[in-house]
Design an enzyme around this catalytic site. Structure first.
Site, PDB file in Angstrom:
ATOM      1  N   GLY A 294       0.834  -1.194   0.000  1.00  0.00           N
ATOM      2  CA  GLY A 294       0.000   0.000   0.000  1.00  0.00           C
ATOM      3  C   GLY A 294       0.866   1.240   0.000  1.00  0.00           C
ATOM      4  O   GLY A 294       1.820   1.338  -0.762  1.00  0.00           O
TER       5      GLY A 294
ATOM      6  N   LYS B 291       1.781   2.889   7.935  1.00  0.00           N
ATOM      7  CA  LYS B 291       1.594   2.055   6.743  1.00  0.00           C
ATOM      8  C   LYS B 291       0.097   1.821   6.557  1.00  0.00           C
ATOM      9  O   LYS B 291      -0.582   1.343   7.471  1.00  0.00           O
ATOM     10  CB  LYS B 291       2.319   0.715   6.902  1.00  0.00           C
TER      11      LYS B 291
ATOM     12  N   ASP C 256      12.422 -12.248   5.734  1.00  0.00           N
ATOM     13  CA  ASP C 256      12.566 -11.318   4.609  1.00  0.00           C
ATOM     14  C   ASP C 256      13.576 -10.228   4.952  1.00  0.00           C
ATOM     15  O   ASP C 256      13.360  -9.050   4.683  1.00  0.00           O
ATOM     16  CB  ASP C 256      11.211 -10.714   4.233  1.00  0.00           C
TER      17      ASP C 256
END
Length: 362
Positions: A33, A50, A140
């Site tokens: 987003g 966010k 990640d």
């Protein structure tokens, strides 16, 4: 050294004058987003928010990110504050790291000296070690997910727990996630893997990039050749260029990280006892207990897990009278038929999900 690009239109969050936070500026966008720098009207504190579009985008990854992030309180991890439901989006409010991405710092510098790379690597390992102690593996880790505060000697801050897994709440990771350049060999194979050991590999890639200014397993002549990158990862084909002068101790540590067999790869506790890591180690990184006591009670998340889960549940419902018109890039890599045949012939164990994509995040 390029980052994956995200393009396309995006629905902007609807904000109201009565909201607690006021917009300062937009600071980024991605498959998740949009991210904004906001000011808390009550405390005047700057925060990063966010925004994730309500509806189908509020999935298990989002829920996992929020719950895992809420549990972590460490100086080398971006601090979670709260979640808010807006008319159009779920907003995740967190600490603002004014120094930007470590990725940008390396791009501007070309590469770091060994001492500077060690300074940031020590902080990265401190944060990752804490995550693992809290039974959270990140899955990640990469330069774009490591931010810096604005101090003269920047403090590194790990962010973006969208693909992290808690071994307490979840089964062993089996899906293929992560940015291709940082993925450990075992993550590419069709078997369960230890996310903590895979995180070690990603930390090694980060260290290499800081020292060299390039990814270890990309062909310099064909950096976009995905098949070749995966082949090199699985065969641990990397080299340190002649123009990069680093100590034997540093080379030894890198060689202990880039080991295909996870059982033989160096662990986080072993890294923390390695002679290269221990050199010039700041006093506040020597003991995890001193790190976690640096937060006072005001830093505790104000929302309970139950409150957060209720907000997330409401966010799965799309805004009334609207529909998701924008389908922008997910960050997945499409594999065409020729590439898939090549991958199957070269790398029989490569894990491709049912969509024909290898998932990686940005």
């Amino acid at each position: 050294m390029d980052r994956p690009a995200v393009s396309g239109p995006m629905d902007l969050p609807i904000m109201h004058d009565s909201d607690r936070y006021e917009l300062v500026k937009d600071i980024g966008s991605g498959n998740f987003g949009v991210a904004r720098l906001m000011r808390d009207k009550q405390s005047n504190e700057l925060v990063a928010v966010k925004y994730i579009e309500r509806g189908e985008k509020i999935d298990e990854n989002v829920k996992r990110e929020i719950i895992n992030h809420r549990s972590l309180r460490h100086p080398n991890i971006v601090r979670f504050k709260e979640v808010i439901l807006t008319p159009t989006h779920l907003a995740i409010v967190m600490e603002y790291a004014s120094g930007g991405e470590l990725f940008e710092r390396i791009c501007n510098a070309g590469r770091f000296s060994e001492d500077e790379a060690r300074f940031f690597f020590q902080q990265l390992i401190s944060g990752v070690s804490y995550c693992h102690a809290m039974q959270v593996c990140h899955r990640d880790l990469k330069l774009e997910n490591t931010l810096l505060d604005g101090s003269p000697a920047p403090r590194l801050k790990i962010c973006d727990f969208g693909y992290s897994k808690s071994s307490v709440l979840h089964s062993q990771p089996k899906s293929t996630v992560g940015t291709p350049a940082y993925i450990a060999p075992e993550v590419l194979l069709k078997k369960e893997y230890d996310g903590k050991v895979a995180d070690v590999w990603s930390c090694g890639v980060t260290l290499y990039v800081m020292l060299v200014g390039a990814y270890p397993f990309e062909d310099p002549e064909e950096p976009k050749n995905f098949r070749k990158t995966i082949h090199r990862i699985l065969n641990v084909q990397y080299a340190i260029p002649d123009y990069v002068h680093i100590s034997p101790e540093c080379r030894h540590l890198i060689s202990r990280i880039f080991v295909a067999d996870p059982a033989k790869r160096i662990s986080i506790p072993e890294i923390r006892n390695h002679e290269w890591f221990l050199k010039n180690l700041p006093a506040d990184l020597m003991n995890d207990n001193t790190m976690t006591t640096q937060f006072d009670e005001s830093d505790q998340p104000g929302q309970s897990i139950e409150e957060i889960m209720q907000i997330i549940a409401e966010a799965t419902v799309p805004p009334a009278g609207t529909q998701n018109l924008n389908h922008y890039l997910t960050g997945s890599l499409d594999i065409d038929d020729d590439m898939e045949e090549d991958l199957e012939s070269d790398l029989d164990d490569l894990d491709i999900d049912s969509s024909g994509e290898i998932v990686y995040a940005m």
